[in-house]
Design a protein around this motif. Structure first.
Motif, short mmCIF file in Angstrom:
data_model
loop_
_atom_site.label_atom_id
_atom_site.label_comp_id
_atom_site.label_asym_id
_atom_site.label_seq_id
_atom_site.Cartn_x
_atom_site.Cartn_y
_atom_site.Cartn_z
N UNK A 399 -20.40 10.81 29.64
CA UNK A 399 -21.25 11.21 28.64
C UNK A 399 -20.89 11.22 27.34
N UNK A 400 -19.57 11.65 27.18
CA UNK A 400 -18.89 11.81 25.82
C UNK A 400 -18.80 10.35 25.25
N UNK A 401 -18.69 9.36 25.85
CA UNK A 401 -18.21 8.01 25.55
C UNK A 401 -19.62 7.72 25.02
N UNK A 402 -20.70 8.00 25.83
CA UNK A 402 -22.14 7.47 25.69
C UNK A 402 -22.40 7.88 24.08
N UNK A 403 -22.38 9.09 24.02
CA UNK A 403 -22.77 9.88 22.86
C UNK A 403 -21.80 9.40 21.65
N UNK A 404 -20.73 9.03 21.60
CA UNK A 404 -19.91 8.59 20.67
C UNK A 404 -20.80 7.31 20.32
N UNK A 405 -20.78 6.32 21.37
CA UNK A 405 -21.32 4.90 21.17
C UNK A 405 -22.69 5.19 20.33
N UNK A 406 -23.56 6.12 20.73
CA UNK A 406 -24.81 6.16 20.22
C UNK A 406 -24.99 6.65 18.67
N UNK A 407 -23.74 7.61 18.45
CA UNK A 407 -23.63 8.05 17.12
C UNK A 407 -23.05 7.05 16.10
N UNK A 408 -22.05 6.10 16.72
CA UNK A 408 -21.70 4.93 15.96
C UNK A 408 -22.69 4.05 15.60
N UNK A 409 -23.51 3.86 16.35
CA UNK A 409 -24.79 2.78 16.32
C UNK A 409 -25.63 3.27 15.23
N UNK A 410 -25.89 4.58 15.51
CA UNK A 410 -27.02 4.78 14.57
C UNK A 410 -26.38 5.31 12.96
N UNK A 411 -25.50 6.20 12.86
CA UNK A 411 -25.03 6.82 11.52
C UNK A 411 -23.61 6.57 11.11
N UNK A 412 -22.86 6.10 12.18
CA UNK A 412 -21.50 5.94 11.63
C UNK A 412 -20.65 7.28 11.53
N UNK A 413 -19.45 7.19 12.19
CA UNK A 413 -18.69 8.49 12.43
C UNK A 413 -18.42 9.04 11.11
N UNK A 414 -18.28 8.00 9.98
CA UNK A 414 -17.69 8.67 8.70
C UNK A 414 -19.08 9.43 8.16
N UNK A 415 -20.26 8.98 8.25
CA UNK A 415 -21.56 9.73 7.79
C UNK A 415 -21.85 11.02 8.55
N UNK A 416 -21.64 10.70 9.86
CA UNK A 416 -21.94 12.03 10.62
C UNK A 416 -20.93 13.02 10.13
N UNK A 417 -19.67 12.86 9.94
CA UNK A 417 -18.75 13.91 9.70
C UNK A 417 -19.15 14.38 8.00
N UNK A 418 -19.37 13.64 7.42
CA UNK A 418 -19.70 13.83 6.05
C UNK A 418 -20.93 14.69 5.86
N UNK A 419 -22.10 14.28 6.80
CA UNK A 419 -23.27 15.43 6.53
C UNK A 419 -23.01 16.44 7.50
N UNK A 420 -22.21 16.40 8.43
CA UNK A 420 -21.92 17.66 9.16
C UNK A 420 -21.19 18.64 8.27
N UNK A 421 -20.36 18.13 7.58
CA UNK A 421 -19.29 18.95 6.48
C UNK A 421 -20.32 19.58 5.43
N UNK A 422 -20.99 18.65 4.97
CA UNK A 422 -21.88 19.13 3.81
C UNK A 422 -22.83 20.25 4.46
N UNK A 423 -23.34 19.97 5.47
CA UNK A 423 -24.23 20.89 6.16
C UNK A 423 -23.79 22.38 6.47
N UNK A 424 -22.53 21.97 7.04
CA UNK A 424 -21.76 23.72 7.22
C UNK A 424 -21.62 24.16 6.13
N UNK A 425 -21.08 23.62 5.13
CA UNK A 425 -20.93 24.32 3.78
C UNK A 425 -22.15 24.94 3.13
N UNK A 426 -23.15 24.08 3.38
CA UNK A 426 -24.55 24.65 2.67
C UNK A 426 -25.11 25.91 3.51
N UNK A 427 -24.84 25.98 4.66
CA UNK A 427 -25.52 27.18 5.38
C UNK A 427 -24.55 28.09 5.64
#
Ligand code: FAD
Length: 427
Positions: A399-427
């Motif tokens: 499951x974790x391999x699959x989720x990572x693969x899907x995340x990479x396909x759609x958004x890319x890890x860099x964007x995911x981390x950047x958005x996650x960090x931005x979101x975490x700081x904002x809330x």
């Protein structure tokens, strides 16, 4: 022939902000005039919508029992759409409707009509079908308003004229509305029998659902909503006008496409459209609140002051409008002199938590206006759900391999981390 009149307070606009203000003022014995340009109050106002009762209770304890409300909300839902599928979170809690229900769904035409009549019962004078054209300003002090040939004077004018407040602009307190600072809301009310609503939304008789919807807007920044009323459902979207223009799409078409999503059609299919409308909503949050909310003789309340919070899961405009209306009334009632009204209003906004709430949510527009929230993330989440719930007989991917693969396909890890960090700081 021109006529002149005098009141203690003139309230421009009979939306929730203006009416809440007028109720409090009239009750305190202030000679209060409310002017609204709509022929029938509420006729042109639009909301998803839901009202949080705590604000009504501040107007008068027990008021929610008298108000023109639809269903108490017991199910809070978030729905995430890809082009063809839907993933939903459903929070059911009947306690939300116990004692004083936390919130009710509402149809604005009915609610505004009722609220205006209630203000009249408290002693406010309501004039509808008249548009305020100008403020009357003498020696830098607002002393009244002009509507056509008529001039009306007052010690204080309350600008409760909504998101595109000409009054606040004329007073030099805010600029013209820009496409970056508003969303455009489109809403349809669809008639359905109460029993069908309760069956389709898994509700006991009389209970209601509030649902926010991410995705399904052809990649246009914004989101959707769905609320169950007594015998209808309100379905709508609030979209970023720049994003609509960039994609070269028509708002109406985007909404129609959204409405045709199979997951929504399953709920609404045979319902009949009984109302359709569009309206702007402030979307800039704290950054959209003018630096000054008053000048001598004038205070700005509700949407005119930018008091709307949108987190994508919660949209709060009506309660903040009511609170700011109450704050303005309290300021007028307690201020020792007319020039003390503005500063007292600012203090009341703090005391009633309007300003602290706006400040707290200051970072949210950055999250909700992120283009990836409109399409990439909803599609990714549906792909993840699809992966989790598909059984083919092959040995499944870890499951974790699959989720990572899907995340990479759609958004890319860099964007995911950047958005996650931005979101975490904002809330
Ligand atoms: C699609 C959509 C969905 C929404 N959903 C929700 C929701 O579910 N819950 C929520 O809390 N909020 C929601 N909102 C936001 C909410 O509707 C507003 O925040 C709220 O109505 C603000 O109240 P107000 O009294 O400040 O302004 P308004 O309700 O806009 O009232 C302004 C009044 O001023 C009058 N007016 C304007 N100019 C003049 C003039 N020159 N002279 C005389 N009268 C004038 C208008 O006719 C109007 O009656 C939604 C908004 C939209 C557009």
């Amino acid at each position: 022939m021109a006529e002149t009149y005098r009141f203690d307070v003139i309230v421009i606009g009979a939306g929730p902000a203006g009416i809440a203000c007028a109720c409090k003022l009239a009750k305190a014995g202030k000679k209060t005039l409310v002017i609204d340009r709509a022929k029938q109050v509420g006729g042109k106002n639009l909301t998803g919508g839901r009202v949080y009762t705590y604000a009504l209770e501040l107007v008068e304890p027990g008021l929610h029992k008298k108000a023109a409300l639809e269903r108490p909300v017991v199910r809070e839902q978030v729905m995430v759409l890809s082009d063809t599928s839907a993933m939903s979170v459903d929070y059911y809690n009947p306690e939300l409707a116990e004692d004083i229900p936390q919130s009710y769904t509402v149809l604005r035409g009915n609610f505004d009509d009722w609220f205006a009549a209630y203000a009249e019962q408290q002693g406010a004078v309501l004039v509808d079908g008249i548009r305020v054209d100008d403020l009357v300003i003498e020696n830098g002090q607002v002393v009244g308003i002009r509507a056509g040939d008529d001039v009306v004077y007052a010690d204080t004018v309350v600008a409760a004229d909504g998101v595109n407040s000409l009054v606040a602009q004329q007073a030099g307190l805010r600029n013209q509305v820009s496409s970056h600072s508003v969303g455009v809301g489109v809403k349809e009310t669809i008639a359905l029998p109460a029993a069908a609503i309760e069956r389709r939304f898994n509700l006991n008789p009389g209970q209601g659902v509030a649902r926010t919807i991410l995705g399904g807007t052809q990649g246009i920044i914004g989101g959707g909503f769905l609320y169950t009323n007594k015998e209808s459902v309100s379905l709508g979207v609030v979209l970023n006008p720049d994003s609509v223009a960039e994609k070269g799409l028509r708002l109406y078409d985007v909404f129609q496409e959204f409405k045709m999503h199979p997951a929504l059609q399953a709920l609404l299919g045979d319902g009949e459209t009984i109302e359709y409308g569009a309206h702007l909503v402030p979307e800039a949050g704290w950054r959209g609140v003018p630096q000054r909310l008053y000048r001598p003789g004038l205070v700005v309340v509700g949407d005119a002051a930018g008091f709307v919070v949108n987190t994508g899961t919660i949209l709060r405009g009506i309660d903040l409008a009511i609170l700011s209306g109450i704050a303005a009334a309290q300021a007028v009632i307690t201020a020792a002199a007319p020039e003390a009204v503005g500063p007292a209003y600012q203090k009341e906004l703090e005391r009633l938590n309007v300003i602290p709430t706006m400040r707290l949510y200051a970072g949210w527009p950055e999250i909700t206006q992120n283009p990836r929230m409109a399409s990439t993330y909803p599609t990714m989440m549906n792909a993840m759900a699809g992966q989790m719930f598909t059984v083919s007989g092959d040995v499944p991917e870890k499951i974790n391999t699959a989720m990572l693969r899907i995340a990479k396909q759609h958004v890319g890890i860099k964007n995911l981390l950047a958005d996650g960090w931005k979101g975490f700081r904002a809330i």
